[in-house]
Enzyme design. Structure first.
Site, PDB file in Angstrom:
ATOM      1  N   HIS A 157       0.860  -1.182   0.000  1.00  8.80           N
ATOM      2  CA  HIS A 157       0.000   0.000   0.000  1.00  8.80           C
ATOM      3  C   HIS A 157       0.899   1.236   0.000  1.00  8.80           C
ATOM      4  CE1 HIS A 157      -3.002   2.669   2.334  1.00  8.80           C
ATOM      5  NE2 HIS A 157      -3.167   2.799   1.048  1.00  8.80           N
ATOM      6  N   GLU A 169       3.062   0.499   3.309  1.00  8.68           N
ATOM      7  CA  GLU A 169       2.492  -0.493   4.219  1.00  8.68           C
ATOM      8  C   GLU A 169       2.500  -1.831   3.469  1.00  8.68           C
ATOM      9  OE1 GLU A 169      -1.646   0.303   5.050  1.00  8.68           O
ATOM     10  OE2 GLU A 169      -1.491  -0.509   7.074  1.00  8.68           O
TER      11      GLU A 169
HETATM   12  N1  LIG Z   1      -5.538   7.285  -4.785  1.00  5.21           N
HETATM   13  C1  LIG Z   1      -4.819   7.029  -3.695  1.00  5.21           C
HETATM   14  O1  LIG Z   1      -4.412   7.955  -2.953  1.00  5.21           O
HETATM   15  C2  LIG Z   1      -4.448   5.614  -3.335  1.00  5.21           C
HETATM   16  C3  LIG Z   1      -3.460   5.391  -2.353  1.00  5.21           C
HETATM   17  C4  LIG Z   1      -3.067   4.085  -2.080  1.00  5.21           C
HETATM   18  C5  LIG Z   1      -3.664   3.023  -2.742  1.00  5.21           C
HETATM   19  N2  LIG Z   1      -4.634   3.266  -3.655  1.00  5.21           N
HETATM   20  C6  LIG Z   1      -5.222   2.103  -4.331  1.00  5.21           C
HETATM   21  O2  LIG Z   1      -4.563   1.983  -5.587  1.00  5.21           O
HETATM   22  C7  LIG Z   1      -5.489   1.452  -6.557  1.00  5.21           C
HETATM   23  C8  LIG Z   1      -5.594   2.426  -7.723  1.00  5.21           C
HETATM   24  O3  LIG Z   1      -6.104   3.673  -7.237  1.00  5.21           O
HETATM   25  P1  LIG Z   1      -6.037   5.000  -8.122  1.00  5.21           P
HETATM   26  O4  LIG Z   1      -6.333   6.113  -7.207  1.00  5.21           O
HETATM   27  O5  LIG Z   1      -4.818   5.004  -8.940  1.00  5.21           O
HETATM   28  O6  LIG Z   1      -7.327   4.768  -9.063  1.00  5.21           O
HETATM   29  P2  LIG Z   1      -7.647   5.441 -10.463  1.00  5.21           P
HETATM   30  O7  LIG Z   1      -9.118   5.353 -10.621  1.00  5.21           O
HETATM   31  O8  LIG Z   1      -6.976   6.761 -10.584  1.00  5.21           O
HETATM   32  O9  LIG Z   1      -6.919   4.455 -11.523  1.00  5.21           O
HETATM   33  C9  LIG Z   1      -7.331   3.139 -11.737  1.00  5.21           C
HETATM   34  C10 LIG Z   1      -6.830   2.738 -13.124  1.00  5.21           C
HETATM   35  O10 LIG Z   1      -7.107   1.350 -13.330  1.00  5.21           O
HETATM   36  C11 LIG Z   1      -7.389   1.188 -14.695  1.00  5.21           C
HETATM   37  N3  LIG Z   1      -8.063  -0.085 -14.936  1.00  5.21           N
HETATM   38  C12 LIG Z   1      -9.342  -0.435 -14.654  1.00  5.21           C
HETATM   39  N4  LIG Z   1      -9.564  -1.702 -15.061  1.00  5.21           N
HETATM   40  C13 LIG Z   1      -8.401  -2.154 -15.585  1.00  5.21           C
HETATM   41  C14 LIG Z   1      -8.013  -3.398 -16.187  1.00  5.21           C
HETATM   42  N5  LIG Z   1      -8.855  -4.404 -16.303  1.00  5.21           N
HETATM   43  N6  LIG Z   1      -6.734  -3.513 -16.616  1.00  5.21           N
HETATM   44  C15 LIG Z   1      -5.847  -2.483 -16.518  1.00  5.21           C
HETATM   45  N7  LIG Z   1      -6.180  -1.286 -15.971  1.00  5.21           N
HETATM   46  C16 LIG Z   1      -7.444  -1.134 -15.517  1.00  5.21           C
HETATM   47  C17 LIG Z   1      -8.270   2.392 -15.015  1.00  5.21           C
HETATM   48  O11 LIG Z   1      -8.336   2.612 -16.425  1.00  5.21           O
HETATM   49  C18 LIG Z   1      -7.532   3.490 -14.265  1.00  5.21           C
HETATM   50  O12 LIG Z   1      -6.565   4.128 -15.094  1.00  5.21           O
HETATM   51  C19 LIG Z   1      -6.827   1.252  -5.842  1.00  5.21           C
HETATM   52  O13 LIG Z   1      -6.938  -0.071  -5.406  1.00  5.21           O
HETATM   53  C20 LIG Z   1      -6.700   2.207  -4.658  1.00  5.21           C
HETATM   54  O14 LIG Z   1      -7.503   1.819  -3.569  1.00  5.21           O
HETATM   55  C21 LIG Z   1      -5.036   4.531  -3.987  1.00  5.21           C
END
Ligand SMILES: NC(=O)c1ccc[n+]([C@@H]2O[C@H](COP(=O)([O-])OP(=O)(O)OC[C@H]3O[C@@H](n4cnc5c(N)ncnc54)[C@H](O)[C@@H]3O)[C@@H](O)[C@H]2O)c1
Length: 303
Positions: A157, A169
């Protein structure tokens, strides 16, 4: 540069694992930053997303973040964008991941989306590939259950924005082997990160607490107890937080906050995780925070 991490170096045997090529799945907020940070630490990266346009945007975002980091951090000052950019390959096809040594997966925080991704990765990747799930709340054990080698799966994480935050994490699922934990923590240290290993339960340490704090802060705005700027000011000046909870929610993405709260609510069956209706309304309206240009605050969408 080849980054070589050996189990031998870690004192757990003679097996040598070379991590030369890292796959990053998902090129949104987190995936783009993870890929950039990896390239800046000498790794070759293959990044995969479902949509060509998202990949174009991701490349632009990396370039902007890189310029910003160059101004802020001495580590980046000597690096050249063209050299970094060359280390990153952009693809829409999963088969581009067939030779990677480690996957860092960053797709949408939704069980059905992640499940479909791991079902594809299971078929495409090498047997010895390690899988690092970047998730806010979803159980690592549940994801590992989809894979041929559940011992090769763990959670990483990352904190947002990834190039500026050292903490990762690291989540040990029920099946995760010690070798996987040792290898990935050594790998993270090679990226100048500080891994903290915890056990798997939805939300882990960070988000069991953070998501409740953000949700309760949204309830404060919903109940008209305080305006967003006042709620955040109280946390900054009163508790010394760098950012208030509502600005943090905007940075993470309010859609991701909602999905995380839903995962926590379903996982624990506990009403304390019930998402505030104002959060749902904002997500329905497309007010997702920084990434959409409007959340509790207004942002320049170009940044
Ligand atoms: N945003 C944050 O601050 C944060 C921090 C830590 C962890 N996370 C975790 O990281 C992960 C991503 O979060 P994010 O904020 O980058 O989300 P986001 O919505 O910005 O990006 C998600 C991406 O996944 C892509 N995607 C969806 N289906 C897909 C597939 N089948 N194959 C390939 N790509 C695909 C989407 O097109 C999108 O570009 C989540 O699980 C989130 O909980 C987010």
């Amino acid at each position: 540069m080849t980054n070589e991490i050996t189990h031998g170096n870690l004192g757990i045997g003679e097996v040598t694992l070379k991590i030369n090529l890292v796959g990053v799945v998902g090129a949104g907020v987190m995936g783009s930053d993870v890929a950039l940070d990896l390239a800046c630490n000498g790794y070759r990266v293959v990044i995969v997303d479902i949509d060509e346009m998202i990949l174009d945007k991701s490349d632009e975002k990396m370039k902007k973040t890189f310029s910003l980091m160059k101004m802020m951090s001495p580590k980046y000052r000597s690096l050249d964008w063209n050299v970094i950019d060359e280390k990153i390959e952009f693809h829409t096809e999963y088969k581009a991941l067939s030779h990677v040594d480690l996957i860092i997966e960053n797709v949408t925080e939704d069980w059905n989306v992640k499940k479909a991704v791991y079902e594809e990765l299971r078929e495409v990747c090498k047997e010895e590939t390690l899988f690092a799930v970047n998730t806010s709340c979803i159980s690592i054990t549940k994801i590992a259950g989809l894979m041929k080698r559940p011992d090769n799966v763990l959670g990483t994480h990352f904190m947002n924005p990834v190039p500026m935050k050292t903490l990762v994490e690291v989540i040990k699922g029920h099946h995760t082997s010690e070798a996987t934990v040792e290898t990935v923590t050594a790998f993270l240290k090679s990226m100048n990160k500080v891994p903290v290993v915890v056990n798997d339960f939805p939300g882990f340490v960070t988000n069991r607490v953070l998501m409740l704090t953000i949700n309760e802060s949204i309830w404060l705005v919903h109940d008209r107890v305080g305006r967003p700027q006042d709620v955040d000011k109280i946390f900054r000046l009163g508790f010394g937080h760098e950012m208030g909870p509502l600005a943090t929610g905007d940075l993470i993405g309010l859609d991701t906050i909602l999905k995380s709260l839903e995962v926590l609510h379903d996982s624990y069956n506990d009403p304390k995780y019930r998402p505030c209706p104002l959060l749902r309304k904002m997500v329905d309206a497309g007010l997702l925070g920084k990434k959409s240009g409007q959340g509790f605050y207004t942002y320049d969408k170009r940044n």
